[in-house]
Write a protein that holds these residues in place. Structure first.
Motif, PDB file in Angstrom:
ATOM      1  N   ASP A 160      42.249  39.707  48.175  1.00 55.26           N
ATOM      2  CA  ASP A 160      40.703  40.424  48.055  1.00 55.26           C
ATOM      3  C   ASP A 160      41.182  41.837  48.097  1.00 55.26           C
ATOM      4  O   ASP A 160      42.110  42.229  48.397  1.00 55.26           O
ATOM      5  N   ALA A 161      40.002  42.545  47.852  1.00 53.96           N
ATOM      6  CA  ALA A 161      39.796  44.055  47.684  1.00 53.96           C
ATOM      7  C   ALA A 161      40.300  44.594  49.195  1.00 53.96           C
ATOM      8  O   ALA A 161      41.058  45.718  49.062  1.00 53.96           O
ATOM      9  N   GLN A 209      43.501  47.020  49.639  1.00 52.68           N
ATOM     10  CA  GLN A 209      43.246  48.379  50.168  1.00 52.68           C
ATOM     11  C   GLN A 209      44.334  48.448  51.355  1.00 52.68           C
ATOM     12  O   GLN A 209      44.762  49.947  51.496  1.00 52.68           O
ATOM     13  N   GLY A 210      44.483  47.497  52.177  1.00 56.59           N
ATOM     14  CA  GLY A 210      45.487  47.643  53.129  1.00 56.59           C
ATOM     15  C   GLY A 210      46.932  47.980  52.782  1.00 56.59           C
ATOM     16  O   GLY A 210      47.486  48.872  53.486  1.00 56.59           O
ATOM     17  N   ILE A 211      47.195  47.322  51.777  1.00 61.74           N
ATOM     18  CA  ILE A 211      48.652  47.567  51.138  1.00 61.74           C
ATOM     19  C   ILE A 211      48.799  49.144  50.769  1.00 61.74           C
ATOM     20  O   ILE A 211      49.689  49.802  50.879  1.00 61.74           O
ATOM     21  N   LEU A 212      47.605  49.697  49.910  1.00 59.55           N
ATOM     22  CA  LEU A 212      47.755  50.751  49.407  1.00 59.55           C
ATOM     23  C   LEU A 212      47.811  51.752  50.299  1.00 59.55           C
ATOM     24  O   LEU A 212      48.572  52.986  50.549  1.00 59.55           O
ATOM     25  N   GLY A 266      46.747  37.206  40.744  1.00 60.38           N
ATOM     26  CA  GLY A 266      45.222  36.763  40.802  1.00 60.38           C
ATOM     27  C   GLY A 266      44.770  36.959  39.379  1.00 60.38           C
ATOM     28  O   GLY A 266      45.026  37.339  38.443  1.00 60.38           O
ATOM     29  N   GLY A 267      43.396  36.545  39.078  1.00 58.33           N
ATOM     30  CA  GLY A 267      42.597  36.643  37.926  1.00 58.33           C
ATOM     31  C   GLY A 267      41.951  38.047  37.389  1.00 58.33           C
ATOM     32  O   GLY A 267      42.060  38.706  38.279  1.00 58.33           O
ATOM     33  N   PRO A 268      41.019  37.885  36.743  1.00 60.35           N
ATOM     34  CA  PRO A 268      40.346  39.028  36.249  1.00 60.35           C
ATOM     35  C   PRO A 268      39.446  39.852  37.329  1.00 60.35           C
ATOM     36  O   PRO A 268      39.507  41.025  37.326  1.00 60.35           O
ATOM     37  N   GLU A 269      39.013  39.027  38.452  1.00 65.93           N
ATOM     38  CA  GLU A 269      38.520  39.648  39.364  1.00 65.93           C
ATOM     39  C   GLU A 269      39.374  40.502  40.352  1.00 65.93           C
ATOM     40  O   GLU A 269      38.962  41.491  40.663  1.00 65.93           O
ATOM     41  N   VAL A 270      40.477  39.939  40.478  1.00 70.57           N
ATOM     42  CA  VAL A 270      41.463  40.594  41.195  1.00 70.57           C
ATOM     43  C   VAL A 270      41.979  42.052  40.496  1.00 70.57           C
ATOM     44  O   VAL A 270      42.059  43.129  40.905  1.00 70.57           O
ATOM     45  N   GLY A 271      42.072  41.568  39.100  1.00 74.52           N
ATOM     46  CA  GLY A 271      42.463  42.907  38.228  1.00 74.52           C
ATOM     47  C   GLY A 271      41.300  43.910  38.519  1.00 74.52           C
ATOM     48  O   GLY A 271      41.870  45.160  38.485  1.00 74.52           O
ATOM     49  N   GLN A 272      39.888  43.419  38.470  1.00 75.23           N
ATOM     50  CA  GLN A 272      38.963  44.637  38.280  1.00 75.23           C
ATOM     51  C   GLN A 272      39.095  45.482  39.576  1.00 75.23           C
ATOM     52  O   GLN A 272      39.036  46.897  39.955  1.00 75.23           O
ATOM     53  N   ALA A 273      39.182  44.748  40.930  1.00 71.75           N
ATOM     54  CA  ALA A 273      39.329  45.408  41.884  1.00 71.75           C
ATOM     55  C   ALA A 273      40.607  46.397  42.458  1.00 71.75           C
ATOM     56  O   ALA A 273      40.572  47.282  42.877  1.00 71.75           O
ATOM     57  N   PHE A 274      41.692  45.672  41.860  1.00 74.01           N
ATOM     58  CA  PHE A 274      42.815  46.575  41.514  1.00 74.01           C
ATOM     59  C   PHE A 274      42.835  47.980  40.687  1.00 74.01           C
ATOM     60  O   PHE A 274      43.444  48.772  41.341  1.00 74.01           O
ATOM     61  N   SER A 275      42.314  47.545  39.605  1.00 74.61           N
ATOM     62  CA  SER A 275      41.748  48.968  39.064  1.00 74.61           C
ATOM     63  C   SER A 275      41.289  49.968  39.474  1.00 74.61           C
ATOM     64  O   SER A 275      41.043  51.030  39.074  1.00 74.61           O
TER      65      SER A 275
END
Length: 476
Positions: free
Chosen positions: A3-4, A8-11, A175-184
């Motif tokens: 999840d987002a 964020q925690g990893i970043l 993960g899928g598109p929603e993970v990609g969106q949060a990643f970007s």
């Protein structure tokens, strides 16, 4: 799936580690690159297996060539040159007289920090590890979001990196598109995205929120111009090799051919002969790669059906005459589309499959004019021996890169920058250019320790000295 908040925690941990440890030494950068090379060597068979699973059938030799060897090469190049790249660059001072008295101007290369890498499905290993060559050489940490369309390969890479890197160094997010969106949407110090132009628009909008600098490696419709001076047998062999590698699922695959109108028949004959030599059979041939997913298969077959319905001549190259309608995998025979028109979908969208429209031209200006009336492509290919014509093509067209007398090969040159222009991308990497792309080029000016006349003159109260100096500068 991550999840987002977890991303964020990893970043946050990577950024904190970057601040804590500072810029890594050359030895530390080389160690990280060597660990990447070791992963590719030690997991070579597993990578072949994973990609074969994801595609249904993926040529093992093609995987070794493009995803494994094609990744080790850039990593070794970066490893062997990064000490030289890390050295600052001395520049001249302005005005030059300051340099004579001891002032200094220089550029130093500083790691940006944490780089986000969004890699695609067509060469998922190469397009993760090749950018990492520059990312790690520049002293950065990385978070990687591989494609959900190659799940076996993405999970394998997550396991691979987890074996030899801490999450503070390199982390893989699946993960899928929603993970990609949060990643970007994360506030990286830089982000590189490789994929479709349509998706890049979403990535760029997301990155804009945090003003994250981007490298976008996209695609487009890369044209082939065949000169009247070309050796048609050699040309067709190289074009069809590029078109059938990975079943055309390459951002740099030749997307359409422009051939002199009197030569189209010869091109078809030589293309058929070239494919027959490479692939005597297709259906059960392990060398011939399948289309990655059913929706992509349906999309490509839809292009062929649409072109046929609108009057194009369809030339399927099936040397053994096989029936491919009943098959275990999603293989599409190399297919030429003759007399394509601009109202056909195959001429409007990037094909990303083993389908090649063949247009004809009367004059070179007609061919270059057609190219220039469309979006600037990632690659352009010219075949021939007429040096004057080659020069005209290179001077009158704009593309991300060019290969002369072959296709795709400029991407394999580590001493050349690789990137697009306009809708085919922005920024470039590979080799030294990749090091600079992922580095902050910090300008440093060191002033004289003591004042000299010109420095004093630039401070009030102003008098004859500065007026004389300005009079000399404000001139033609």
């Amino acid at each position: 799936m991550t999840d987002a908040a977890a991303m964020q925690g990893i970043l946050d941990r990577q950024k904190a580690a970057h601040l804590r440890d500072g810029a890594p030494t050359a030895e530390q950068r080389i160690d990280r690159i060597d660990r990447c090379i070791g992963l590719l060597v030690d997991h070579s068979k597993a990578i072949e297996d994973a990609l074969n699973t994801d595609f249904g059938n993926r040529s093992r030799e093609a995987t070794q060539l493009t995803d494994i060897a094609g990744s080790i090469g850039p990593l070794k190049h970066a490893r062997d040159n990064l000490r030289k790249w890390m050295k600052g660059e001395k520049r001249k001072t302005s005005p030059a007289i300051l340099g004579l008295f001891g002032a200094k101007a220089e550029v130093v290369f500083q790691p940006k920090g944490v780089v986000g890498v969004i890699s695609p499905w067509n060469f998922p290993v190469n397009l993760t590890f090749a950018p990492l060559a520059g990312v790690l050489a520049a002293g950065n940490r990385a978070m990687i979001k591989p494609s959900e369309f190659t799940p076996a390969t993405s999970e394998l890479m997550k396991v691979m990196f987890g074996k030899v890197f801490s999450e503070e160094e390199i982390a893989v997010i699946t993960g899928g598109p929603e993970v990609g969106q949060a990643f970007s949407e994360l506030a990286f110090d830089h982000m590189i995205f490789t994929g479709a132009t349509s998706v890049a628009r979403h990535v760029m909008r997301a990155a804009a929120t945090n003003l994250v600098p981007l490298t976008l490696e996209l695609g487009g419709k890369s044209p082939v111009i065949i000169s009247r001076s070309a050796d048609m047998a050699l040309t067709a062999a190289r074009v069809m090799n590029g078109k059938t590698l990975n079943a055309g699922q390459i951002c740099l695959a030749p997307d359409y051919v422009l051939t002199p109108e009197e030569s189209v028949g010869e091109f078809v004959t030589q293309a058929r002969a070239a494919v027959t030599r490479m692939f005597p059979t297709i259906k059960d041939n392990p060398d011939y790669t399948a289309v990655v997913a059913q929706r992509h298969y349906d999309r490509i077959m839809g292009y062929i059906d649409d072109a046929r319905a609108k009057g194009a001549q369809i030339v399927e190259i099936k040397p053994d005459g096989e029936d491919l309608t009943q098959q275990e995998h999603r293989k599409i025979a190399p297919t030429l589309i003759l007399n394509p028109t601009d109202d056909m979908k195959v001429m409007q969208e990037e094909i990303f499959g083993p389908v090649l429209p063949v247009k004809t031209y009367k004059t070179l200006e007609e061919a270059t004019g057609y190219i220039n009336s469309h979006d600037r492509p990632l690659g352009l290919y010219w075949f021939g021996t007429d040096e004057a014509e080659k020069t005209r093509v290179l001077e009158t067209t704009t593309s991300g890169g060019v290969t002369v007398n072959d296709v795709i090969m400029h991407v394999a040159q580590e001493e050349l920058p690789f990137g697009g222009v306009g809708p085919s991308g922005m920024g470039s990497y590979h080799g030294h250019d990749g090091f600079k792309e992922f580095s902050h080029r910090k300008a440093i000016y060191t002033q004289l320790k003591k004042d000299i006349g010109p420095l004093v003159a630039m401070r009030p109260p102003y008098g004859p000295a500065i007026r004389k100096m300005l009079a000399g500068q404000i001139s033609r």
